[in-house]
Design a protein around this motif. Sequence first.
Motif, PDB file in Angstrom:
ATOM      1  N   THR A   1      23.305  49.755  97.964  1.00 17.19           N
ATOM      2  CA  THR A   1      23.635  50.263  96.632  1.00 17.19           C
ATOM      3  C   THR A   1      22.331  50.704  95.969  1.00 17.19           C
ATOM      4  O   THR A   1      21.240  50.265  96.349  1.00 17.19           O
ATOM      5  CB  THR A   1      24.301  49.185  95.769  1.00 17.19           C
TER       6      THR A   1
ATOM      7  N   THR B   1      34.725  42.718 104.927  1.00 14.44           N
ATOM      8  CA  THR B   1      34.136  41.527 104.309  1.00 14.44           C
ATOM      9  C   THR B   1      34.204  40.340 105.269  1.00 14.44           C
ATOM     10  O   THR B   1      33.232  39.581 105.413  1.00 14.44           O
ATOM     11  CB  THR B   1      34.873  41.182 103.004  1.00 14.44           C
TER      12      THR B   1
ATOM     13  N   LYS C   1      26.778  49.553 100.023  1.00 15.33           N
ATOM     14  CA  LYS C   1      27.863  50.387  99.515  1.00 15.33           C
ATOM     15  C   LYS C   1      29.129  50.109 100.315  1.00 15.33           C
ATOM     16  O   LYS C   1      29.068  49.838 101.508  1.00 15.33           O
ATOM     17  CB  LYS C   1      27.486  51.867  99.631  1.00 15.33           C
ATOM     18  N   THR C   2      30.262  50.172  99.659  1.00 18.89           N
ATOM     19  CA  THR C   2      31.552  49.953 100.312  1.00 18.89           C
ATOM     20  C   THR C   2      32.377  51.217 100.211  1.00 18.89           C
ATOM     21  O   THR C   2      32.200  52.040  99.322  1.00 18.89           O
ATOM     22  CB  THR C   2      32.325  48.797  99.654  1.00 18.89           C
TER      23      THR C   2
ATOM     24  N   SER D   1      26.427  40.869 100.966  1.00 16.83           N
ATOM     25  CA  SER D   1      27.330  41.965 101.314  1.00 16.83           C
ATOM     26  C   SER D   1      27.517  42.940 100.156  1.00 16.83           C
ATOM     27  O   SER D   1      27.682  44.140 100.365  1.00 16.83           O
ATOM     28  CB  SER D   1      28.683  41.415 101.773  1.00 16.83           C
ATOM     29  N   HIS D   2      27.467  42.421  98.902  1.00 15.23           N
ATOM     30  CA  HIS D   2      27.645  43.323  97.767  1.00 15.23           C
ATOM     31  C   HIS D   2      26.415  44.202  97.528  1.00 15.23           C
ATOM     32  O   HIS D   2      26.438  45.079  96.658  1.00 15.23           O
ATOM     33  CB  HIS D   2      27.991  42.543  96.497  1.00 15.23           C
TER      34      HIS D   2
ATOM     35  N   ASN E   1      34.065  36.681  98.123  1.00 14.15           N
ATOM     36  CA  ASN E   1      34.581  38.007  97.774  1.00 14.15           C
ATOM     37  C   ASN E   1      33.479  38.774  97.040  1.00 14.15           C
ATOM     38  O   ASN E   1      33.181  38.478  95.888  1.00 14.15           O
ATOM     39  CB  ASN E   1      35.821  37.870  96.883  1.00 14.15           C
ATOM     40  N   PRO E   2      32.856  39.776  97.683  1.00 12.22           N
ATOM     41  CA  PRO E   2      31.735  40.487  97.040  1.00 12.22           C
ATOM     42  C   PRO E   2      32.156  41.314  95.843  1.00 12.22           C
ATOM     43  O   PRO E   2      31.314  41.734  95.054  1.00 12.22           O
ATOM     44  CB  PRO E   2      31.200  41.381  98.166  1.00 12.22           C
ATOM     45  N   PHE E   3      33.470  41.553  95.689  1.00 10.86           N
ATOM     46  CA  PHE E   3      33.954  42.393  94.600  1.00 10.86           C
ATOM     47  C   PHE E   3      34.313  41.572  93.352  1.00 10.86           C
ATOM     48  O   PHE E   3      34.457  42.121  92.264  1.00 10.86           O
ATOM     49  CB  PHE E   3      35.166  43.199  95.078  1.00 10.86           C
ATOM     50  N   ASP E   4      34.456  40.259  93.541  1.00 10.20           N
ATOM     51  CA  ASP E   4      34.718  39.365  92.407  1.00 10.20           C
ATOM     52  C   ASP E   4      34.439  37.934  92.877  1.00 10.20           C
ATOM     53  O   ASP E   4      35.265  37.328  93.557  1.00 10.20           O
ATOM     54  CB  ASP E   4      36.168  39.494  91.925  1.00 10.20           C
TER      55      ASP E   4
END
Length: 513
Positions: free
Chosen positions: A473, A55, A510-511, A506-507, A100-103
């Motif tokens: 994604t 990230t 796929k991570t 970035s989100h 933060n792409p996850f939250d």
Amino acid sequence: MDFKTVTPSPDAITLNEINVCLINQCKALLDVKTYWHKFYIIETYGLTRNLVLKTLLEHIQPLELIPLCYTEEGKGAYFFARNCSQVIKKFCSDKLTVHNPFDFRKPFKLKIALKYTTTCNVKVDHYCRNVLKVLQKRLKSHILCLNNFVEDPDLNDFLLLSEPKLLAFVLNVAKILKPKIIKLCNNEIKSLEALRVLPAQSINALDLRNNLITNLTELKHLSIFDITELWLEGNPLCDLYDEYNYVEQIIKYCPKIEKLDGFLLRQNGVPSFRRNFLCDVSAYDVIDQFLEDYFPTYDSKDLAKLESFYHKDALFSMTAEQFHNQVSSATSHIKSYKQYSRNLMDTPNRDSNLYIGSREIVKLFELLPHCEHDPYSFTVDVMHYSKKLAIIIVTGVFMEIPYVKRILGFNRYFILECRDKNFRIANEQLHIFNALSSQQAKAFKKPRVLQEPRNETQKNQMLNTFAIITNLTKEWAKIVLEECHYNLKHALLVFIDLYKSDKIPSHGFKTYD
């Protein structure tokens, strides 16, 4: 001494969210390449090292950073880096905050301790030893396998090979092993410039499958090597070039190449059999469009549409032959074709099996078993091309439906005449045979992706393929495909433009843990 045991310099200056403006007073300090700076991530929210550092690296692109000694500490973590003045300025200009792409509600907050220590106290050689140990484990018979390198469990540091600086760092360490063949699959590599750190003529084979290389001009960085074998399958560029230009351009950058994507181009300097032959490059668009239209129509149940491909006075004949001692010999019988065959030696009614006129030809096709062709098996030879006439030979395999075990080979000889500005089939000879063992082994191994999918199943196939190629994604892959009306080539071009202009968050990718 290493980073975990070194004591901080009394001259260290810590930048945080409150005093970030001090960066303007530290510009001279940032330019000193012998200083190690310590980067603190105040809270990582339980995310893994790879996700956190990936990230941060995405945030600073196109700038580069080599993070060493990532260590978790309480709720947060820290790492060290040097020679990164532009990166520090970038973080400070963003107030030491990274999305933060996850939250999105929990951004990463940073602190940076400038001049934490120096290269006199901690040398990078200490960390090269771990990389060298991993490389030695991955070296077998002069073949260095760096596939999925960042995921190696024995690797202490985060070395994402998609970052040119990190790739150069790893290859620089690898020089001591003197590899002749390097495998770099599944590393999201976009640029090959880092390969220039290797000695000239040191490698002769390179495997770059399943990366993100979008342009063949990246191969200019291979000109210092004597590459004889190259794999590029699974990169976006493979869908942006026709086979003729693809091979021609690669030979320009790798003049000694003998094997490309598993196909033999030449051996010991002697040109080998070409999978496809094109007598005139200008024929590509016309022939490509003809094949894209003809075979899906033939495979459809609506054969009435096929009549428009033939001239009203067209001639058609068919032959059929059973090859023995093949894997398919026991299951792929040709009796249903033999009765319409015009084999001159063994068919008693050969004179009546010459079909004249587009309607009679289509009536014959309606009597033959329904089938599906495998476009990935096609070999296309264009023997003659002009504005008025084209001669095409197509060889490949098809599968009878619903007899999925019946794989048959075919050879179709088309003579196309241009009338009223459109090419129509004036004469066709079709030869059918049970598939050769080599054809059967490769038949229908790849999912079929149509230029214009006809149903939801085909759309999902294209969606899955597009997501694999781009690493998007499925949500973002679907957005791009829908915007391009499920035209795969167009969607890839749009993806490249979006990627270059940094318009995909970035989100959207796929991570991987």
